[in-house]
Design an enzyme around this catalytic site. Structure first.
Site: not given
Length: 559
Positions: A35, A261, A271
């Site tokens: 994104e 992750r 983020k």
């Protein structure tokens, strides 16, 4: 790019290999789908290496696609930085860059299809009411009073939403699935929201934007993705991913596979939180060398090979394996630079030495290797004269017994040069040592002195030839291993006040031609990188990448 660091065995590779051997799978097509709402970080590097590495190993394709469904948080600068980061890491996507926004017309048509099939409806509940009606983990949700609108009314309302005739927050399009499902993601998820925002790719064309869940799987299907690799937080979304594929006339059926992750010690990989550090001016932008972003690591001096090696070292697992020791990352870059970084001498906290038995006009030039084990790096010229700079930490007035550097009456060797003895020193009114007076044993160049053993070796630079340099000493941005572990605490409380210390040093003249992003080992100090932004108009600024000591390698050896 071909790299053995991207082909280590893991459960995903093993599964794909079994599919290929059994003839259940043809050409492999993966994708990296960020994104564009921030810069990529080291966790994304793991995903990049995995997705591009799978395509590389199995002779397939890997797409770069931006899942750009939220114009309020997305910017073109993020798009540009992501493309640059992927290329810098050594990967090239197949074909043109793709955008989920390329498929907005098709997604809209599929939304209409769901309405006609009685599987989607326009809802007038407010966002708070939707949350209330959704229920909890232990209680089922309730049907919206607008759930049974007829298809014709829903299609008309959706057109009004698209035309910009509906205010933000007044209506949404939802899938009609199961409000009693134990998986909350299946409780009539939102497909479209009204957003009167300009999009970095489509401008003001659209007044409604699809949700990530509705966009992602269908974009995969449009592109013919065979394996949709994502992190474990999307595991609960997989039934919804598959519901859309089951209920839409998509051209392909990708398979979603989840992996753990990356959680890196002393680091944030959210983020949203990284953006807070930028917005609050805690750091100097997304590429601040203290940031775990790929561009920050690059500016600090990390190499693509080291980051890929690190991703290979940590592996790909199905289960959450906890926090990765940041020493593994520093080990990877240290091992790379040990082999590939030329050497130089730089004094970070200079104090002057006057060699009292050397004539004022005395000049020598030593020719020393650019790298002790790399003949291809040539040689560098090291001038020597009466006045030198050494590091202040290499002299102690009252030294303990095992201090093998310079102290009154004791000897030390200047690296690549003579043995010297400290005979005297000068202090200022504040008691600070301003100058050392030493003498040279001229019979010690390239050999040991007669009848005595000199243990210490220190680095130095010729005062008349020294280059002024700014050196930025970077350390971990946080003082604790998991700065956001405590949900009730503010991660800002764990900021390291000494994460950046700036010093004005003196360097040997061979560094005069240092180009931005060139990397060096400053002998006895560590590895440093010429700053890609600050090294302009003759100014030399070096960022410390990592010190010389490799604690992780020692731990691994003990294990």
């Amino acid at each position: 790019m071909t790299s053995e660091t991207t082909s280590a065995p893991n459960f995903i590779r093993n599964q794909i290999n079994e599919e290929l051997e059994a003839g259940r799978q043809g050409k492999i097509v993966t994708r990296f789908p960020p994104e564009p709402n921030g810069f990529l970080h080291v966790g994304h590097a793991k995903s990049i290496c995995l997705n591009f590495g799978l395509a590389e190993q199995f002779g397939g394709d890997c797409h770069l696609r931006f899942d750009d469904t939220n114009p309020a948080k997305e910017e073109q600068q993020y798009v540009d930085s992501i493309k640059e980061d992927v290329n810098w890491l050594g990967f090239q996507w197949t074909g043109e860059v793709r955008y989920a926004s390329d498929y907005f017309e098709q997604l809209y048509a599929w939304a209409q299809h769901l309405i006609r099939e009685g599987k989607a409806y326009v809802d007038d509940l407010s966002p708070d009411e939707i949350r209330e009606y959704r229920g909890t983990l232990t209680e089922p949700g309730r049907h919206s009073p607008y759930r049974e609108r007829c298809a014709e009314e829903n299609l008309e309302l959706l057109e009004q939403m698209r035309a910009g005739k509906i205010e933000e927050g007044k209506k949404v399009l939802r899938a009609k699935i199961d409000m009693a499902s134990p998986n909350i993601n299946l409780r009539d998820p939102i497909l479209y929201r009204v957003r009167h925002a300009e999009h970095h790719q489509t401008g003001t064309t659209w007044k409604i934007y699809p949700s990530y869940d509705f966009t992602h799987g269908q974009s995969d299907a449009i592109e013919g993705i065979t394996h949709s690799i994502c992190t474990l937080e999307f595991e609960d979304h997989r039934p919804l991913y598959e519901w859309f594929l089951d209920n839409l006339p998509v051209p392909a059926r990708p398979r979603q596979i989840e992996f753990a992750r990356l959680k890196l010690g002393y680091t944030l990989t959210s983020k949203r939180k990284l953006k807070l550090l930028v917005d609050e001016n805690i750091v100097d932008g997304w590429d601040d060398p203290r940031m775990p972003t790929i561009s920050g690591l690059r500016r600090r001096g990390y190499t693509p090979a080291a980051i890929r090696k690190f991703c290979d070292m940590i592996g790909v697992t199905r289960a959450d394996s906890g926090v990765v020791d940041i020493a593994m990352l520093t080990h990877a870059i240290r091992a790379d630079l040990e082999d590939n970084a030329p050497r130089a001498m730089c004094v970070l906290n200079p104090v002057k030495i006057v060699l009292t038995n050397v004539a004022e006009d005395h000049q020598e030039v030593y020719e020393v290797p650019g790298h002790p084990a790399r003949e291809d790096m040539g040689v560098r010229q090291i001038p020597f004269g009466r006045e030198l700079y050494i590091d202040r930490d290499d002299f102690m007035e009252d030294a303990p017994k095992k201090f093998f550097r310079l102290t009154p009456g004791k000897e030390v060797r200047l690296r690549n040069s003579y043995v010297i003895r400290c005979d005297d020193f000068i202090k200022d009114d504040n008691g600070e040592i301003t100058e050392l007076h030493c003498s040279v044993d001229f019979d010690t160049l390239g050999k040991n002195p007669e009848g005595r053993k000199v243990k210490g070796v220190i680095h130095w630079v010729s005062a008349s030839h020294a280059l002024p340099v700014e050196v930025r000493l970077y350390d971990n941005l946080f003082t604790v291993e998991q700065p956001d572990r405590d949900k009730d605490a503010d991660f800002f409380d764990h900021l390291n006040p000494e994460s950046l210390v700036v010093v004005q040093g003196m360097a040997e003249p061979s560094l005069a031609g240092a180009q931005p992003e060139s990397r060096y080992q400053f002998e006895r100090l560590g590895y440093f990188c010429a700053d890609r932004h600050a090294c302009t108009d003759g100014k030399l600024v070096f960022n410390r990448t990592v010190g010389l000591r490799d604690s992780w390698a020692k731990i691994k050896k003990k294990g």
